[in-house]
Design an enzyme around this catalytic site. Sequence first.
Site, PDB file in Angstrom:
ATOM      1  CE  LYS A   1      -1.115  16.044   3.445  1.00 23.20           C
ATOM      2  NZ  LYS A   1      -1.637  16.805   4.570  1.00 23.20           N
TER       3      LYS A   1
ATOM      4  CD  GLU B   1      -2.816   1.128   2.431  1.00 16.72           C
ATOM      5  OE1 GLU B   1      -3.707   0.269   2.306  1.00 16.72           O
ATOM      6  OE2 GLU B   1      -2.701   1.869   3.412  1.00 16.72           O
TER       7      GLU B   1
ATOM      8  CD  GLN C   1      -7.669   0.547  10.139  1.00 16.80           C
ATOM      9  OE1 GLN C   1      -6.606   0.477   9.529  1.00 16.80           O
ATOM     10  NE2 GLN C   1      -8.418   1.646  10.166  1.00 16.80           N
TER      11      GLN C   1
ATOM     12  CE  LYS D   1     -18.248  -3.019   4.528  1.00 16.50           C
ATOM     13  NZ  LYS D   1     -17.116  -2.225   5.087  1.00 16.50           N
TER      14      LYS D   1
END
Length: 605
Positions: A25, A20, A185, A174
């Site tokens: 930024k 991941e 998570q 879902k």
Amino acid sequence: MKLSDKIAQHAGEHPFFTFEFFPPKTDLGFENLLSRVTRLAALHPLAVSVTWGAGGSTKERSLDLASFTQSNGMDTILHLTCTNMMQGTVDEALREAKARGVENILALRGDPPRGEEYWIPTDSRFSHATDLVRYIRSSPEFSSEFCIGVAAYPDGHADHETGEVDELEYLKQKINAGADFIFTQLFYDVNNFIEWVKKVRQKGITVPIIPSIMPLQTYASFLRMTKLAGTRVPPSLMEDLMPIRHDDQLVKDYGVDLAIRMIRKIAAESDIPGVHLSTLNLEVSVIRILEELGWAGGPLHPTNRLIADTTQESASRVITPHCATDSAATILAMSGPQTEGEAGKGELNNAVGWDDFPNGRFGDFKSPAYGNTDQWGSTGLSRKQTLEQWGNPKTVDDLTQIFLLHLQSKIATTPFSPTPLSPESLMIFPHLEKLTRRGWWTICSQPAVNGAPSTDEVLGWGPGDGYVYQKCFVEFFAEREDVDKLEQKVAEAGNGWVHYFAGNVQGECRTNVSEDGRNAVTWGVFPGQEVVQTTIIEKESFITWKDEAFSIWAEWASFYPPDSPERQLLEGIRNRRWLVSIVHHDYIDPDALWTFLFSKEEPLV
């Protein structure tokens, strides 16, 4: 290729793994991440995922990063949140993902509606992840184009007060809506996860479950991330960490060993087909984990071998009460030729050797890890917290009182400081209090330090047997006339020792730092290593944070009814005030900055 098909075809000797990444930024951080992703691609992950900021805040960077990974042979899973998305943004994002060859979506709710009854839905079709899954599956345009994943929470959802039975029912909804796989998570209680998997299967859910493993980087970042995610921490884990919590290198080594033990136990005692490694845009720990597991797929590329063999890596820590992002940058290993750049020839700033420890908001803007590392794109604010801790401010004095109460440890947080005042900032508490009473609301600071042992419980960071140094700085919100006075005093009495940045929501930025200037304000000296600079303040990172800080004012205002005194106050502050960051370079004198600000001759405060 769709992830469900790749999982079905996977026939390796060991479970697969995925990585991941999140979009940094800053432009240079993004550019340097591409090199890091390319190196990690040599480990042959089954796929990679790219996160999506709350409300689409990182939309362009997320799509650009997904385009890069997909076009470079890595099947990509694009995270997509559905709440607070502008009308048509979901369709637009799906079309752009499709155009880039992305065939996998991780459907997330994202932030809950801000302001609850005062929140005006931007698209009534999307309130929950189930809505997004159902929408994609029912769309003639998208239904057959995407493999869809959803999130699950083995330790419970941090935003929900419902029990496990309800959470499993939400998950089932879902899947029934058309989801093909599950990402969890982060968690650290493996036994609880294994039992949770059994309950999921008993619910009739048969799609692949892929557990997310996030290696520990520092003790402070571990505490913050687990609190944010509502993660259950086994007592034995805390017992292991307590004796080493002040040695970042030992914590990181422990994090690698813990991840290996977790993965081995999960693989042996559950039906999981693979694991999802949340990299935080770092690479050393990931490489070490896969090597120890024997999953690295043969000899590593020399670049990765150099990184994997690095035993005394860079380290840093959370230095301020504000933790909007996690970033730090430093180099302790390097391969390939050095090139001249903005920092000059000879500085070890080639991204090949970087591996960064989370270090609060400030870091090196070149770092691939410079940005928001929250796994699911949350801002961390809620209306409930707003009303409970910050009440109903209607005047400037009310706001001053909120910031004072935080400094005095009478409330735990402010919108800009999600934790109580750190022990380090307590060392300069009288000065921070004086500034805040003046109406300059402090949100970020550190004291001057001249050679504290790296094992110091308050100031220390990095490996043992070293010394750490830092320059004093403080950050606050002030009125334009105060910025004018500060600017004049720096010019007349700063004598080259004081540097500042000041910016407002309209995009103005004032500074006496040269265009390419960078202020290293935290560094460490350790045996057998280069000097490690972990915290750097420069224009691009300041502007990045400045924009985020003013968006926090807007979000805080959204929790109150339109035209209410609270909203008018907060929106007015956002439009009128400036964010100021000021540093004094004399780290030998712990009072240098405060003497400058509070001097009897034309005092600013």
